[in-house]
Design an enzyme around this catalytic site. Structure first.
Site, PDB file in Angstrom:
ATOM      1  N   HIS A 180       5.169  -1.967   7.351  1.00 12.02           N
ATOM      2  CA  HIS A 180       5.727  -0.701   7.839  1.00 12.02           C
ATOM      3  C   HIS A 180       6.457  -0.851   9.180  1.00 12.02           C
ATOM      4  O   HIS A 180       7.348  -0.068   9.487  1.00 12.02           O
ATOM      5  CB  HIS A 180       4.609   0.341   7.991  1.00 12.02           C
ATOM      6  CG  HIS A 180       4.113   0.871   6.681  1.00 12.02           C
ATOM      7  ND1 HIS A 180       3.395   0.103   5.798  1.00 12.02           N
ATOM      8  CD2 HIS A 180       4.250   2.094   6.103  1.00 12.02           C
ATOM      9  CE1 HIS A 180       3.101   0.841   4.729  1.00 12.02           C
ATOM     10  NE2 HIS A 180       3.599   2.048   4.899  1.00 12.02           N
ATOM     11  N   CYS A 189       2.916  -6.170   9.668  1.00 13.13           N
ATOM     12  CA  CYS A 189       2.622  -5.078   8.736  1.00 13.13           C
ATOM     13  C   CYS A 189       3.970  -4.622   8.204  1.00 13.13           C
ATOM     14  O   CYS A 189       4.918  -4.457   8.981  1.00 13.13           O
ATOM     15  CB  CYS A 189       1.918  -3.924   9.456  1.00 13.13           C
ATOM     16  SG  CYS A 189       1.867  -2.394   8.483  1.00 13.13           S
ATOM     17  N   SER A 246       0.831  -1.205   0.000  1.00 14.77           N
ATOM     18  CA  SER A 246       0.000   0.000   0.000  1.00 14.77           C
ATOM     19  C   SER A 246       0.870   1.260   0.000  1.00 14.77           C
ATOM     20  O   SER A 246       0.405   2.329  -0.382  1.00 14.77           O
ATOM     21  CB  SER A 246      -0.912   0.003   1.230  1.00 14.77           C
ATOM     22  OG  SER A 246      -0.126  -0.046   2.392  1.00 14.77           O
ATOM     23  N   CYS A 276       2.242  -6.489   1.256  1.00 21.65           N
ATOM     24  CA  CYS A 276       1.232  -5.927   2.158  1.00 21.65           C
ATOM     25  C   CYS A 276       0.454  -7.024   2.897  1.00 21.65           C
ATOM     26  O   CYS A 276      -0.313  -7.783   2.285  1.00 21.65           O
ATOM     27  CB  CYS A 276       0.267  -5.076   1.338  1.00 21.65           C
ATOM     28  SG  CYS A 276      -0.967  -4.243   2.338  1.00 21.65           S
ATOM     29  N   ASN A 277       0.652  -7.085   4.201  1.00 22.09           N
ATOM     30  CA  ASN A 277      -0.074  -8.068   5.029  1.00 22.09           C
ATOM     31  C   ASN A 277      -1.580  -7.881   4.917  1.00 22.09           C
ATOM     32  O   ASN A 277      -2.343  -8.843   4.894  1.00 22.09           O
ATOM     33  CB  ASN A 277       0.292  -7.900   6.504  1.00 22.09           C
ATOM     34  CG  ASN A 277       1.633  -8.468   6.862  1.00 22.09           C
ATOM     35  OD1 ASN A 277       1.723  -9.524   7.448  1.00 22.09           O
ATOM     36  ND2 ASN A 277       2.698  -7.774   6.501  1.00 22.09           N
ATOM     37  N   THR A 278      -2.009  -6.619   4.869  1.00 21.78           N
ATOM     38  CA  THR A 278      -3.444  -6.349   4.874  1.00 21.78           C
ATOM     39  C   THR A 278      -4.105  -6.891   3.606  1.00 21.78           C
ATOM     40  O   THR A 278      -5.099  -7.629   3.676  1.00 21.78           O
ATOM     41  CB  THR A 278      -3.704  -4.834   4.994  1.00 21.78           C
ATOM     42  OG1 THR A 278      -2.982  -4.327   6.123  1.00 21.78           O
ATOM     43  CG2 THR A 278      -5.173  -4.548   5.165  1.00 21.78           C
TER      44      THR A 278
HETATM   45  N1  DGL Z   1       1.582  -2.219   4.428  1.00 20.98           N
HETATM   46  C1  DGL Z   1       0.367  -2.653   5.021  1.00 20.98           C
HETATM   47  C2  DGL Z   1       0.515  -4.020   5.678  1.00 20.98           C
HETATM   48  O1  DGL Z   1       1.532  -4.673   5.565  1.00 20.98           O
HETATM   49  C3  DGL Z   1      -0.217  -1.703   6.026  1.00 20.98           C
HETATM   50  C4  DGL Z   1      -0.278  -0.267   5.740  1.00 20.98           C
HETATM   51  C5  DGL Z   1      -1.680   0.223   5.438  1.00 20.98           C
HETATM   52  O2  DGL Z   1      -2.523   0.260   6.347  1.00 20.98           O
HETATM   53  O3  DGL Z   1      -1.893   0.547   4.272  1.00 20.98           O
HETATM   54  O4  DGL Z   1      -0.397  -4.455   6.321  1.00 20.98           O
END
Ligand code: DGL
Length: 287
Positions: free
Chosen positions: A199, A197, A23, A86-88
């Site tokens: 980040h 996540c 993201s 991206c985990n989400t």
């Molecule tokens: N990079 C996203 C993850 O790994 C989280 C950042 C977002 O909320 O966009 O979950």
């Protein structure tokens, strides 16, 4: 919204790039790992900064944005593999992976869950992740599928990824959030804390300092190993006739390229030398 793929993948080809998706700038750390493990490859990095934070969006929003980004990587760059940093996105919409036939996917959750299940080193594990990742329960689902005897605690970390994306990872506000989010994991005596996540590894030093009794695990290392394994298994590694001393990368974001560049160029990387990203408008196909 439709779930069907728009960009029908053909047979993936070893000479095309590997797509890396996040993201925002969190996935750059995953890319850095990939570049160290696969220095001969070419990568296309896409950060959907226009829609970040994914972790605070609904399931259908995340699915739609992610689907459009995947379609763009496949149709505009014919990527041979996708690494979903991206985990989400990977936790909320894993059903999208199977829609791109012939293209292997690497996600952050599966490799580390497999490792936790086979290694058997920890019985109490904490996961820090976005609220959407925690709501998906993806880590628990995969550990259950693997019959891992692990007591899992998950904490949804509102606003943490956005602070880090804005370059405010090492501020008193961020430290106070980290203290708040880590407390329940400490109360449950987590032996290991997964940074669920992309980040969060940018503040790994602070997480480690606040959690002296836990090992801090970054899924990126496990993803790079999995990416190499899958490239070999699918015979998709770049041919040996191509010789690069450093992996090549094209960077794309969906908004605010300057902020992305300025923030990410201050991040510590091993192999990655940041260059300005191009802005791309992703065709909206799935709504
Ligand atoms: N990079 C996203 C993850 O790994 C989280 C950042 C977002 O909320 O966009 O979950």
């Amino acid at each position: 919204m439709t779930d069907s793929p728009i960009a029908q993948s053909k047979q993936a080809h070893p000479n095309t790039p590997i797509g890396v998706f996040d993201s925002g700038l969190g996935g750059l750390r995953v890319l850095d790992r990939l570049m160290q493990t696969l220095p001969n490859e070419r990568f296309v990095y896409l950060g959907d900064t226009l829609h970040m934070p994914y972790g605070e969006k609904t399931q259908s929003q995340v699915t739609a944005y992610f689907s459009d980004c995947l379609n763009w990587l496949v149709s505009a760059h014919q990527v041979k593999m996708v690494v979903v940093a991206c985990n989400t996105a990977a936790s909320v919409a894993p059903q999208l992976f199977g829609q791109f036939v012939g293209i292997p996917f690497v996600d952050p959750v599966t490799p580390i869950c497999r490792w936790l299940a086979t290694e058997g080193k920890y019985t109490t594990v904490g996961v820090m992740a976005t609220p959407a990742t925690v709501a998906s329960n993806r880590y628990q689902i995969l550990l259950d599928q693997l019959n891992a005897p692990i007591n899992l605690s998950q904490v949804g970390c509102d606003n943490l990824a956005s602070l880090i994306e804005a370059g405010k990872g090492h501020t008193p506000v961020c430290e106070s959030l980290l203290r708040q989010y880590l407390r329940p994991l400490q109360d449950r005596e987590a032996q290991a804390i997964v940074l669920g996540c992309t980040h969060y590894p940018y503040v790994l030093d602070q997480v480690a300092a606040l959690s002296p009794n836990a090992d801090i695990l970054d899924p990126a290392a496990f993803m790079a190993v999995e990416a190499k394994r899958l490239l070999d298994a699918h015979q998709l590694a770049v041919p040996r006739t191509v010789e690069r001393s450093v992996a090549e990368v094209d960077y794309f974001v969906t908004s605010e390229p300057q902020l992305f560049f300025e923030t990410s160029r201050r991040m510590p990387f091993q192999a990655l030398a940041m260059k300005p990203p191009a802005v791309v408008t992703i065709p909206v196909l799935s709504r």
